[in-house]
Write a protein that holds these residues in place. Structure first.
Motif, PDB file in Angstrom:
ATOM      1  N   LEU A   9       0.732  -1.243  -0.214  1.00  0.00           N
ATOM      2  CA  LEU A   9       0.192  -0.108  -0.431  1.00  0.00           C
ATOM      3  C   LEU A   9       0.829   1.211   0.512  1.00  0.00           C
ATOM      4  CD1 LEU A   9      -3.088   0.885   0.318  1.00  0.00           C
ATOM      5  CD2 LEU A   9      -2.574   1.049   2.848  1.00  0.00           C
ATOM      6  N   LEU A  10       1.099   2.219  -0.724  1.00  0.00           N
ATOM      7  CA  LEU A  10       1.606   3.673  -0.979  1.00  0.00           C
ATOM      8  C   LEU A  10       0.650   4.705  -0.021  1.00  0.00           C
ATOM      9  CD1 LEU A  10       3.746   4.991  -1.911  1.00  0.00           C
ATOM     10  CD2 LEU A  10       2.578   5.373  -3.558  1.00  0.00           C
ATOM     11  N   SER A  11       1.498   5.455   0.528  1.00  0.00           N
ATOM     12  CA  SER A  11       0.131   6.966   1.326  1.00  0.00           C
ATOM     13  C   SER A  11       1.535   7.780   1.180  1.00  0.00           C
ATOM     14  CB  SER A  11       0.675   5.969   2.536  1.00  0.00           C
ATOM     15  OG  SER A  11       0.055   7.065   3.375  1.00  0.00           O
TER      16      SER A  11
ATOM     17  N   LEU B 217      10.502   3.487   4.015  1.00  0.00           N
ATOM     18  CA  LEU B 217      10.166   4.478   2.722  1.00  0.00           C
ATOM     19  C   LEU B 217      10.687   4.158   1.172  1.00  0.00           C
ATOM     20  CD1 LEU B 217      12.598   5.814   5.381  1.00  0.00           C
ATOM     21  CD2 LEU B 217      10.036   6.826   4.471  1.00  0.00           C
ATOM     22  N   PHE B 218       9.711   5.141   0.999  1.00  0.00           N
ATOM     23  CA  PHE B 218      10.172   5.211  -0.502  1.00  0.00           C
ATOM     24  C   PHE B 218      10.248   6.102  -1.258  1.00  0.00           C
ATOM     25  CE2 PHE B 218       7.249   4.787  -4.423  1.00  0.00           C
ATOM     26  CZ  PHE B 218       8.051   4.811  -6.297  1.00  0.00           C
ATOM     27  N   PRO B 219      11.439   6.668  -0.990  1.00  0.00           N
ATOM     28  CA  PRO B 219      11.158   8.181  -0.986  1.00  0.00           C
ATOM     29  C   PRO B 219      11.801   8.780  -2.380  1.00  0.00           C
ATOM     30  CG  PRO B 219      13.734   6.686  -0.366  1.00  0.00           C
ATOM     31  CD  PRO B 219      12.183   5.752  -0.739  1.00  0.00           C
TER      32      PRO B 219
ATOM     33  N   ILE C  67      13.860  -5.095  -8.300  1.00  0.00           N
ATOM     34  CA  ILE C  67      13.415  -3.760  -9.093  1.00  0.00           C
ATOM     35  C   ILE C  67      12.203  -4.161  -9.426  1.00  0.00           C
ATOM     36  CG2 ILE C  67      13.687  -3.787 -11.544  1.00  0.00           C
ATOM     37  CD1 ILE C  67      16.489  -5.893 -11.974  1.00  0.00           C
ATOM     38  N   TYR C  68      12.354  -2.021  -9.550  1.00  0.00           N
ATOM     39  CA  TYR C  68      10.163  -1.893  -9.218  1.00  0.00           C
ATOM     40  C   TYR C  68      10.145  -0.905 -10.685  1.00  0.00           C
ATOM     41  CZ  TYR C  68       7.404   1.079  -6.990  1.00  0.00           C
ATOM     42  OH  TYR C  68       5.649   1.809  -6.988  1.00  0.00           O
ATOM     43  N   VAL C  69       8.962  -1.592 -11.708  1.00  0.00           N
ATOM     44  CA  VAL C  69       8.934  -1.394 -12.182  1.00  0.00           C
ATOM     45  C   VAL C  69       7.902  -0.537 -12.216  1.00  0.00           C
ATOM     46  CG1 VAL C  69       8.334  -1.744 -14.845  1.00  0.00           C
ATOM     47  CG2 VAL C  69      10.209  -3.314 -13.474  1.00  0.00           C
ATOM     48  N   GLU C  70       7.755   1.261 -12.684  1.00  0.00           N
ATOM     49  CA  GLU C  70       7.311   1.975 -12.510  1.00  0.00           C
ATOM     50  C   GLU C  70       6.709   3.057 -13.079  1.00  0.00           C
ATOM     51  OE1 GLU C  70       5.322   3.959 -10.780  1.00  0.00           O
ATOM     52  OE2 GLU C  70       6.491   5.016  -8.647  1.00  0.00           O
ATOM     53  N   ALA C  71       5.051   2.334 -13.722  1.00  0.00           N
ATOM     54  CA  ALA C  71       4.246   3.888 -14.583  1.00  0.00           C
ATOM     55  C   ALA C  71       4.065   5.193 -14.016  1.00  0.00           C
ATOM     56  CB  ALA C  71       3.302   3.026 -15.350  1.00  0.00           C
ATOM     57  N   GLY C  72       4.138   4.979 -12.926  1.00  0.00           N
ATOM     58  CA  GLY C  72       3.975   6.258 -12.589  1.00  0.00           C
ATOM     59  C   GLY C  72       2.719   6.774 -11.925  1.00  0.00           C
ATOM     60  N   SER C  73       2.884   7.592 -10.407  1.00  0.00           N
ATOM     61  CA  SER C  73       1.247   7.516  -9.544  1.00  0.00           C
ATOM     62  C   SER C  73       0.505   8.425 -10.952  1.00  0.00           C
ATOM     63  CB  SER C  73       1.706   8.185  -8.443  1.00  0.00           C
ATOM     64  OG  SER C  73       0.859   7.892  -7.574  1.00  0.00           O
ATOM     65  N   GLY C  74      -0.864   7.124 -10.411  1.00  0.00           N
ATOM     66  CA  GLY C  74      -1.901   7.911 -11.067  1.00  0.00           C
ATOM     67  C   GLY C  74      -1.885   7.795 -12.343  1.00  0.00           C
ATOM     68  N   SER C  75      -0.757   7.489 -13.415  1.00  0.00           N
ATOM     69  CA  SER C  75      -0.704   7.285 -14.398  1.00  0.00           C
ATOM     70  C   SER C  75      -1.946   6.614 -15.596  1.00  0.00           C
ATOM     71  CB  SER C  75       0.126   5.918 -15.040  1.00  0.00           C
ATOM     72  OG  SER C  75       0.522   5.741 -16.082  1.00  0.00           O
TER      73      SER C  75
ATOM     74  N   ALA D  57       6.383  -4.006  -9.479  1.00  0.00           N
ATOM     75  CA  ALA D  57       5.580  -3.301 -10.088  1.00  0.00           C
ATOM     76  C   ALA D  57       4.959  -1.843  -9.457  1.00  0.00           C
ATOM     77  CB  ALA D  57       5.593  -3.873 -11.854  1.00  0.00           C
ATOM     78  N   GLY D  58       4.571  -1.113 -10.318  1.00  0.00           N
ATOM     79  CA  GLY D  58       3.114  -0.458  -9.476  1.00  0.00           C
ATOM     80  C   GLY D  58       2.752   1.020 -10.978  1.00  0.00           C
ATOM     81  N   GLY D  59       2.109   1.516 -10.426  1.00  0.00           N
ATOM     82  CA  GLY D  59       2.182   3.027 -11.119  1.00  0.00           C
ATOM     83  C   GLY D  59       0.242   2.732 -12.098  1.00  0.00           C
ATOM     84  N   GLY D  60      -0.690   3.246 -11.675  1.00  0.00           N
ATOM     85  CA  GLY D  60      -2.003   3.137 -12.712  1.00  0.00           C
ATOM     86  C   GLY D  60      -2.811   1.593 -13.095  1.00  0.00           C
ATOM     87  N   ILE D  61      -2.228   0.933 -11.403  1.00  0.00           N
ATOM     88  CA  ILE D  61      -3.500  -0.150 -11.612  1.00  0.00           C
ATOM     89  C   ILE D  61      -4.651  -0.118 -10.786  1.00  0.00           C
ATOM     90  CG2 ILE D  61      -3.391  -2.433 -10.527  1.00  0.00           C
ATOM     91  CD1 ILE D  61      -0.167  -2.510 -10.428  1.00  0.00           C
TER      92      ILE D  61
ATOM     93  N   VAL E 219       2.115  -2.249  -6.111  1.00  0.00           N
ATOM     94  CA  VAL E 219       1.916  -1.443  -5.644  1.00  0.00           C
ATOM     95  C   VAL E 219       0.709  -0.824  -5.776  1.00  0.00           C
ATOM     96  CG1 VAL E 219       2.750   1.467  -4.384  1.00  0.00           C
ATOM     97  CG2 VAL E 219       4.456  -1.204  -5.223  1.00  0.00           C
ATOM     98  N   VAL E 220      -0.333  -0.162  -5.189  1.00  0.00           N
ATOM     99  CA  VAL E 220      -1.070   0.587  -4.984  1.00  0.00           C
ATOM    100  C   VAL E 220      -1.484   1.916  -3.981  1.00  0.00           C
ATOM    101  CG1 VAL E 220      -3.271   0.093  -5.176  1.00  0.00           C
ATOM    102  CG2 VAL E 220      -2.621  -1.518  -5.952  1.00  0.00           C
ATOM    103  N   GLY E 221      -1.656   2.799  -4.972  1.00  0.00           N
ATOM    104  CA  GLY E 221      -1.771   4.343  -3.879  1.00  0.00           C
ATOM    105  C   GLY E 221      -2.837   4.950  -4.613  1.00  0.00           C
ATOM    106  N   THR E 222      -3.331   5.751  -5.421  1.00  0.00           N
ATOM    107  CA  THR E 222      -4.152   6.788  -5.610  1.00  0.00           C
ATOM    108  C   THR E 222      -5.503   6.121  -6.345  1.00  0.00           C
ATOM    109  OG1 THR E 222      -2.428   7.903  -7.701  1.00  0.00           O
ATOM    110  CG2 THR E 222      -5.103   8.251  -7.931  1.00  0.00           C
ATOM    111  N   LEU E 223      -5.794   4.283  -6.185  1.00  0.00           N
ATOM    112  CA  LEU E 223      -6.888   3.637  -5.958  1.00  0.00           C
ATOM    113  C   LEU E 223      -7.035   3.895  -4.164  1.00  0.00           C
ATOM    114  CD1 LEU E 223      -9.349   2.938  -7.746  1.00  0.00           C
ATOM    115  CD2 LEU E 223      -8.043   0.517  -6.874  1.00  0.00           C
TER     116      LEU E 223
HETATM  117  C1  1GP Z   1       3.873   4.852  -8.159  1.00  0.00           C
HETATM  118  O1  1GP Z   1       3.630   2.444  -8.479  1.00  0.00           O
HETATM  119  C2  1GP Z   1       2.936   3.734  -7.465  1.00  0.00           C
HETATM  120  O2  1GP Z   1       4.578   5.416  -8.003  1.00  0.00           O
HETATM  121  C3  1GP Z   1       1.324   4.096  -7.329  1.00  0.00           C
HETATM  122  O3  1GP Z   1       0.994   4.015  -8.436  1.00  0.00           O
HETATM  123  O4  1GP Z   1      -0.894   5.868  -7.228  1.00  0.00           O
HETATM  124  O5  1GP Z   1      -1.123   5.155  -9.477  1.00  0.00           O
HETATM  125  O6  1GP Z   1      -0.817   2.831  -8.017  1.00  0.00           O
HETATM  126  P1  1GP Z   1      -0.583   4.164  -7.734  1.00  0.00           P
END
Ligand code: 1GP
Length: 241
Positions: A18-20, A73-75, A166-174, A197-201, A219-223
């Motif tokens: 979970l990402l905060s 920490l995910f700095p 290894i963290y493959v990242e599409a960007g938060s809220g992609s 892996a994370g970003g836009g899931i 990793v899930v943050g935005t949702l």
């Molecule tokens: C961002 O990969 C994480 O670094 C999470 O992305 O906020 O899109 O879930 P989301």
């Protein structure tokens, strides 16, 4: 921490992080819900408008409510190094064009990380596609979405350099989620390096595809921020065998 995560992966489990973002942190109750539903760790990190004090205060509010989740920490920068976390993804942004994000920030942080006793998880960070704020701030040259195979070369290089994650990242809220192809290519190029892996899931189905493509952790943050109930369905989907 790293070893306990690794043990779960070796036992065939898929991990949910979970990402905060400390600039707009998740409610304590939300974090509790995710912990009760089986999240494996809470990542805390953000690029802007954050101090280590904010992060320490947030962690202490979580601990005061009985949250026992490992906190990593995910700095987004040196301003994220807070002493009350359990561990830190000690990252290098492999496709940054700026040496600061490759090794400069790490040199500035290293002695502090040791002094604070934070467990460091050496992590290669690779940005693909949109890249979000991390891509912009990190001066990344994102891997183009249609050339996901290039991620394999980064992942192989990361493993040969000794990174353990290894963290493959599409960007938060992609707007487009981390591509399955990128995850597959990374997995095929490495052996037992932890693949995150994370970003836009945004959906359980897609999350399931991400882990089936070879990610050990998502990793899930935005949702989680916008619709925690839906994000918990993602957690449940990847934990279901
Ligand atoms: C961002 O990969 C994480 O670094 C999470 O992305 O906020 O899109 O879930 P989301």
């Amino acid at each position: 921490m790293e070893s306990s995560l690794r043990r779960k992966v070796e036992a065939g489990e898929k991990l949910f992080f979970l990402l905060s973002d400390p600039e707009k942190p998740l409610e304590v109750d939300t974090v509790v819900q995710f912990e009760e539903s089986g999240a494996d760790a809470l990542l805390i990190g953000g690029s802007l408008n954050v101090t280590p004090y904010d992060i320490d205060e947030y962690i202490s509010s979580l601990r005061a409510e009985g949250v026992k989740l490992p906190i990593i920490l995910f700095p987004g920068g040196l301003n994220n190094i807070a002493k009350s976390a359990d561990a830190i993804l000690f990252m290098s942004l492999l496709n940054s064009l700026d040496p600061y994000w490759l090794i400069g920030a790490q040199v500035s942080a290293a002695m502090l990380v040791k002094r604070l006793g934070l467990e460091a998880i050496p992590t290669a960070y690779i940005i693909i596609g949109h890249g979000g704020a991390a891509g912009h701030i990190g001066r990344a040259q994102p891997v183009p979405l249609e050339n996901a195979y290039i991620v394999a070369a980064y992942a192989a290089a990361a493993e040969l350099l000794g990174f353990r994650a290894i963290y493959v990242e599409a960007g938060s809220g992609s707007p487009t989620p981390v591509p399955l192809d990128a995850v597959k290519h990374a997995r095929a190029a490495i052996e037992d390096t932890l693949l995150i892996a994370g970003g836009g899931i945004k959906t359980p189905e897609y999350a399931k595809n991400v882990v089936e493509s070879g990610a050990d952790a998502i990793v899930v943050g935005t949702l989680a921020e916008k619709n925690p109930g839906e994000a918990i369905k993602i957690l449940e989907a990847i934990k279901r065998k």
